[in-house]
Design an enzyme around this catalytic site. Sequence first.
Site, PDB file in Angstrom:
ATOM      1  N   ARG A 255       0.885  -1.262   0.054  1.00 36.93           N
ATOM      2  CA  ARG A 255       0.078  -0.071   0.028  1.00 36.93           C
ATOM      3  C   ARG A 255       0.704   1.260  -0.111  1.00 36.93           C
ATOM      4  NH1 ARG A 255      -3.324  -2.860   4.003  1.00 36.93           N
ATOM      5  NH2 ARG A 255      -4.770  -3.745   2.871  1.00 36.93           N
TER       6      ARG A 255
ATOM      7  N   LYS B 289       2.615  11.094 -10.993  1.00 34.41           N
ATOM      8  CA  LYS B 289       1.627  10.245 -11.720  1.00 34.41           C
ATOM      9  C   LYS B 289       2.222   8.905 -12.182  1.00 34.41           C
ATOM     10  CE  LYS B 289      -1.469  13.554 -14.262  1.00 34.41           C
ATOM     11  NZ  LYS B 289      -1.591  14.139 -15.718  1.00 34.41           N
TER      12      LYS B 289
ATOM     13  N   GLU C  87       7.779  17.678 -25.155  1.00 35.10           N
ATOM     14  CA  GLU C  87       7.455  17.997 -23.950  1.00 35.10           C
ATOM     15  C   GLU C  87       7.894  19.587 -23.622  1.00 35.10           C
ATOM     16  OE1 GLU C  87       4.751  16.674 -22.382  1.00 35.10           O
ATOM     17  OE2 GLU C  87       4.755  14.579 -22.666  1.00 35.10           O
TER      18      GLU C  87
ATOM     19  N   LYS D 290       6.933  22.587 -14.052  1.00 38.33           N
ATOM     20  CA  LYS D 290       6.082  21.664 -13.364  1.00 38.33           C
ATOM     21  C   LYS D 290       5.780  21.670 -12.024  1.00 38.33           C
ATOM     22  CE  LYS D 290       4.772  17.055 -14.167  1.00 38.33           C
ATOM     23  NZ  LYS D 290       4.618  15.789 -14.852  1.00 38.33           N
TER      24      LYS D 290
ATOM     25  N   GLU E 265      -4.591  17.262 -10.165  1.00 39.27           N
ATOM     26  CA  GLU E 265      -5.235  17.586 -11.416  1.00 39.27           C
ATOM     27  C   GLU E 265      -6.624  17.817 -11.378  1.00 39.27           C
ATOM     28  OE1 GLU E 265      -3.405  15.665 -14.862  1.00 39.27           O
ATOM     29  OE2 GLU E 265      -5.543  15.666 -15.785  1.00 39.27           O
TER      30      GLU E 265
ATOM     31  N   ARG F 141      -3.291  21.569 -13.160  1.00 38.64           N
ATOM     32  CA  ARG F 141      -2.283  20.682 -13.950  1.00 38.64           C
ATOM     33  C   ARG F 141      -3.059  20.001 -15.127  1.00 38.64           C
ATOM     34  NH1 ARG F 141       0.723  15.701 -10.376  1.00 38.64           N
ATOM     35  NH2 ARG F 141       1.566  14.874 -12.340  1.00 38.64           N
TER      36      ARG F 141
ATOM     37  N   ASN G 277      -1.610  18.776 -19.989  1.00 41.07           N
ATOM     38  CA  ASN G 277      -1.990  17.842 -21.015  1.00 41.07           C
ATOM     39  C   ASN G 277      -2.158  18.466 -22.163  1.00 41.07           C
ATOM     40  OD1 ASN G 277      -2.148  15.550 -19.211  1.00 41.07           O
ATOM     41  ND2 ASN G 277      -4.149  16.435 -18.429  1.00 41.07           N
TER      42      ASN G 277
ATOM     43  N   HIS H 166      -2.182  16.490 -25.575  1.00 41.56           N
ATOM     44  CA  HIS H 166      -2.029  15.196 -25.079  1.00 41.56           C
ATOM     45  C   HIS H 166      -3.468  14.405 -25.124  1.00 41.56           C
ATOM     46  CE1 HIS H 166       1.357  15.979 -23.113  1.00 41.56           C
ATOM     47  NE2 HIS H 166       1.554  14.795 -22.456  1.00 41.56           N
TER      48      HIS H 166
ATOM     49  N   HIS I 217      -2.612  10.881 -26.878  1.00 45.69           N
ATOM     50  CA  HIS I 217      -2.689   9.512 -26.490  1.00 45.69           C
ATOM     51  C   HIS I 217      -3.434   8.698 -27.392  1.00 45.69           C
ATOM     52  CE1 HIS I 217      -2.121  10.862 -21.949  1.00 45.69           C
ATOM     53  NE2 HIS I 217      -0.822  10.738 -22.413  1.00 45.69           N
TER      54      HIS I 217
ATOM     55  N   HIS J  39       5.838   9.027 -27.469  1.00 46.92           N
ATOM     56  CA  HIS J  39       5.001   9.952 -26.697  1.00 46.92           C
ATOM     57  C   HIS J  39       5.209  11.541 -27.083  1.00 46.92           C
ATOM     58  CE1 HIS J  39       2.493  11.772 -23.764  1.00 46.92           C
ATOM     59  NE2 HIS J  39       3.389  12.186 -23.114  1.00 46.92           N
TER      60      HIS J  39
HETATM   61  N1  GLY Z   1       2.391  14.661 -17.606  1.00 48.78           N
HETATM   62  C1  GLY Z   1       1.462  15.590 -17.158  1.00 48.78           C
HETATM   63  C2  GLY Z   1       1.350  15.725 -15.768  1.00 48.78           C
HETATM   64  O1  GLY Z   1       2.504  15.049 -15.046  1.00 48.78           O
HETATM   65  O2  GLY Z   1       0.501  15.991 -14.943  1.00 48.78           O
END
Ligand code: GLY
Length: 345
Positions: free
Chosen positions: A112, A134, A176, A204, A214, A218, A222, A225, A229, A241
């Site tokens: 956990r 993430k 990116e 970031k 998010e 945040r 994206n 993205h 994706h 990517h």
């Molecule tokens: N790669 C996008 C984020 O970490 O929110």
Amino acid sequence: MTGHRIDVSLGDRSYPIVVGRGVVDQLDDFVPDRARRAVVVTDPSIPFAVRTTLPSLVLHVGAGEDNKSLTTVERLCREFARFGLTRNDVVVAVGGGLVTDIAGFAAAVWHRGTAVIHVPTTLLGMVDAAIGGKTAVNIPEGKNLVGAFWQPQAVIADLDALDTLPERERRCGLGEIAKYHFIAGDDLLALPLDERVARCAEIKARIVEEDERESGRRALLNYGHTLAHALESAGNHDLAHGEAVAIGLLFAAELGRELGRIDRDRVEFHRRVVRSEYGLATPDQIASAALLGPRDLIDFMRRDKKATDGLTFVLDGRNGLEVVADIDPSTVESALRTFFDRPVG
Ligand code: GLY
């Protein structure tokens, strides 16, 4: 300490990002005091090793998105069990976004939640994937659909790892970085490499501090993205990517124009940055993306985590980037057809 240090302030989940040459030698400084063992998860093709004074086990995950699966996570966890890894110990993920996403998720669910230190070895990992907690794996229905937020103990971005980075991987990182260009408005290409990586990490970090899970700002990370994706999933990851993000950035500009949010000059600005300055989203790549077919791409977008009744995109506008939800899929399909027919405007 040598190198740049950027702190991500998240209360008891705060951690440093260290950027510089040779900084991986500081690994032991970031291992939790209680840790008695370490498992290093890496890709055997990465010519970059880490050293720790803890008894350690090295586990490999293969390159390629097919390995980013629950099967790999189960294999890692079974190895953790055989090694006797406890919740007090530490996982060290050494590699690109694929390795840090998988190892981060395995650490998040092992007992956990077990500490993880990310040692990104790609530009993309250093400026984005390894920062912000993430973690995820793919299932056949889509990319990154199973995951958790699990902040690392530290991110150690050793620029020596980039010396042997293949050109394609470098371009992925640029995809990116181009995204940050639109988010922060900085001329990142003008900075020397260490400052560029540190500045991206800082952009970031500040966004993650403001919106860890998010629910707001945040989501701007994206940008580009939603289509990216879908291109990756529909094309079985033929496009990497960052390459897909670069195409996604240009398409987002086209969709923004179609929705009356930005004018042609702003679309042209996107083309100039992504194409001319960063050398990404080449006509050949867009032509291969077009072969995937707008309909199938829309189906993948509908399964995106952010999709609600309609499709969700981050779009540019008069007030900068914004998350726009519930966009009619037929509008997106029409914009995709326009974009694929006239990719260079
Ligand atoms: N790669 C996008 C984020 O970490 O929110």
